[in-house]
Write a protein that holds these residues in place. Sequence first.
Motif, PDB file in Angstrom:
ATOM      1  N   TYR A  95       0.699  -1.171  -0.251  1.00 45.87           N
ATOM      2  CA  TYR A  95      -0.049  -0.200   0.470  1.00 45.87           C
ATOM      3  C   TYR A  95       0.834   1.762  -0.286  1.00 45.87           C
ATOM      4  CZ  TYR A  95       1.224  -1.246   4.934  1.00 45.87           C
ATOM      5  OH  TYR A  95       1.589  -2.128   6.299  1.00 45.87           O
ATOM      6  N   ASN A 123      -6.067  -2.960   2.802  1.00 47.21           N
ATOM      7  CA  ASN A 123      -6.282  -2.301   3.708  1.00 47.21           C
ATOM      8  C   ASN A 123      -5.402  -2.858   4.764  1.00 47.21           C
ATOM      9  OD1 ASN A 123      -7.141  -1.012   5.892  1.00 47.21           O
ATOM     10  ND2 ASN A 123      -8.780  -0.241   4.620  1.00 47.21           N
ATOM     11  N   ARG A 124      -4.070  -1.499   5.107  1.00 52.56           N
ATOM     12  CA  ARG A 124      -3.587  -1.380   6.107  1.00 52.56           C
ATOM     13  C   ARG A 124      -3.589  -1.065   7.331  1.00 52.56           C
ATOM     14  NH1 ARG A 124       1.083   3.034   5.587  1.00 52.56           N
ATOM     15  NH2 ARG A 124       2.629   2.384   7.517  1.00 52.56           N
ATOM     16  N   THR A 126      -6.530  -2.821   8.319  1.00 52.97           N
ATOM     17  CA  THR A 126      -7.429  -4.160   8.912  1.00 52.97           C
ATOM     18  C   THR A 126      -6.021  -5.905   8.359  1.00 52.97           C
ATOM     19  OG1 THR A 126      -7.983  -4.314   6.908  1.00 52.97           O
ATOM     20  CG2 THR A 126      -9.714  -2.853   8.709  1.00 52.97           C
ATOM     21  N   GLU A 127      -5.829  -5.386   7.827  1.00 52.82           N
ATOM     22  CA  GLU A 127      -5.291  -6.006   6.804  1.00 52.82           C
ATOM     23  C   GLU A 127      -3.694  -6.567   7.136  1.00 52.82           C
ATOM     24  OE1 GLU A 127      -6.791  -8.403   3.080  1.00 52.82           O
ATOM     25  OE2 GLU A 127      -7.425  -6.386   2.978  1.00 52.82           O
ATOM     26  N   GLY A 312      -6.031   3.807   5.587  1.00 46.07           N
ATOM     27  CA  GLY A 312      -6.591   2.655   5.253  1.00 46.07           C
ATOM     28  C   GLY A 312      -6.951   2.662   3.864  1.00 46.07           C
ATOM     29  N   GLN A 313      -7.375   3.503   2.967  1.00 42.72           N
ATOM     30  CA  GLN A 313      -7.505   3.615   1.489  1.00 42.72           C
ATOM     31  C   GLN A 313      -6.050   3.276   0.292  1.00 42.72           C
ATOM     32  OE1 GLN A 313      -8.404   7.784   1.910  1.00 42.72           O
ATOM     33  NE2 GLN A 313     -10.267   6.905   1.545  1.00 42.72           N
ATOM     34  N   GLU A 315      -5.600   1.731  -1.918  1.00 45.02           N
ATOM     35  CA  GLU A 315      -5.501   1.748  -3.254  1.00 45.02           C
ATOM     36  C   GLU A 315      -5.545   2.463  -4.537  1.00 45.02           C
ATOM     37  OE1 GLU A 315      -9.165   2.952  -1.436  1.00 45.02           O
ATOM     38  OE2 GLU A 315      -7.975   1.494  -0.538  1.00 45.02           O
TER      39      GLU A 315
END
Length: 592
Positions: A95, A123-124, A126-127, A312-313, A315
């Motif tokens: 990411y 997702n940084r 959550t994942e 958290g975005q 992408e």
Amino acid sequence: MPAPEKQSVSGKLWSLRCQPDESHNKVIGTLGLSHYLSPLLASRQLCATGETRQFLEPRLKDLADPYDLLDMQPAIERLVTALEQDEKIAVFGDYDVDGATSSALLMRYFHDLGVSLRIYIPNRLTEGYGPSAGAMQTLAAEGVKLVITVDCGITAFEPVEAAKAEGVDVIITDHHQAREQLPEALAVINPNRQDEPFPYKELAGVGVAFYLVMALNRKLREMGWFNHDRTEPQLKPLLDLVAVGTVADVAGMRGLNRALVTSGLKVLSSRSNPGLAALMQVVGIREDVKTLTSTHIGFQLGPRLNAGGRLGQGELGYQLLSSRDTAQAFTIAETLDASNKERQDIERGILKQAMDLVEQEKQPEQRRGLVAAGEGWHPGVIGIVASRMCDKHSKPAIVIAIDPETGVGKASGRSIPGINLLAAIESASEYLEHFGGHKVAAGLTIKRENIPAFMEAFEAHLTTHYQASAFFPRLTVDAQLPLDELDFSVARQIQSFSPFGPGNPEPIFILPRVSLRGIKVLKERHLAMTIVCPRTHQQVESIGFRMAPGPIVDAVQAGDVALWDVAGKLTIETWRGREKIKMQLSDIRVAV
């Protein structure tokens, strides 16, 4: 050279990076360079005319063969099979900017082949970092038969096994340090494999991805794949992505990277990528700036491309870089710019809390390493906060963001030259859940109750292994350059050493015995002033970022010193079509 032991206004000692000898002076004379630049050759160990000319004029034709990398052959054979059988291919990217540029590079190349890729950016928040078994199972359920990791995967043992169990092959492309054991992927392409003889270890993830594309393109050409129905993709237009990812990832700027980034900056300057062109417009890089540099990437483009991932975005960066629609690209660029402003606000708040904490505990005075922990701190910005603390106090700094629900902290650390941060963290590993990184930057996971014991073990290692002098703030300077000797010829010769980065630091020159005029504080944060040669009245404008408020501003505004030695970085800027030399201030001291 002024005596380096005299302390500056900011409390630093200035030390000379390297002293040239006769071999460097001889090369300078042969190439017609200013003798003030001979220390730059010495610090880069450039002792011969040929190697110096190659350094100053890097060329793509000198790139190493992509098939010199281990596992490139089986990777290309598997990719060819996937193309021939029209299999669904996915790219698993990181990411950050390196991952986003790598993903966009593959997307753009395969698009030109007429092939669509499935891009998976985790997702940084959550994942977390890197491939997961769940992600591999998700891709398998979508019909993916081949996964290419970019800028990640070198320690993805369980995810690779999960992929194999689902009948999915994995090609790992990465550049992070590998363990002796590797994941059992179909191919592992990484210049930093322990068994890899490929000599150019400094490639960023996007550089490795570009090498994969180079090898595939050559193979397809040799096979006769390209004909009247299939046009061969052009690789050079992809080099802007290579430059952005390499510079933003702070990769070494010698060898292959120097050639890739030099050519990539030329492509970047053409503004041919709609996403990058939109981002340049949003951040205010004017159209009359015809020559972009690594500074534009490092301070303007890179932070915004990183901002989405930090919040958290992840992408968004990839989507911008792969977009071919100008309107869509502009919308994403504005979103990233807004995210960057949000990130800056969050960062400033956490930085103040962390600084207040370590100063209340008198850590800067009593400890060699700084550790700050707080509940609810955003884990996406703690690395930047650690870097700011490290810069201010000239000590290694670790910032821990504690999840208030689980009591588990995620931390980022930064270090100063000469202090091995990873070794210091490893010495306290019995108190950690996970850790990793390298000498100057690292991360770790720790339970709240173990933080005090970790701090003591961390401090014990720094006390045992380093002298107190290693933590004294210093500024490394390259050479003294009288202001009346500075002209566009010398400034352009300095710029010929760019692009700058690790292994090729931007030179810091001392302008000795100058006076200061027109002193102003801009936006309550930056110091602007004019540096003047008292003898000839020659002038150069200067800017000191984030110097206000502070001791340097206080000293120059007091006006009770006639002559100063000023240290900083010399650049050539273009404004309304006119060039001018400017200095970015690093430090000042009373003239010696």
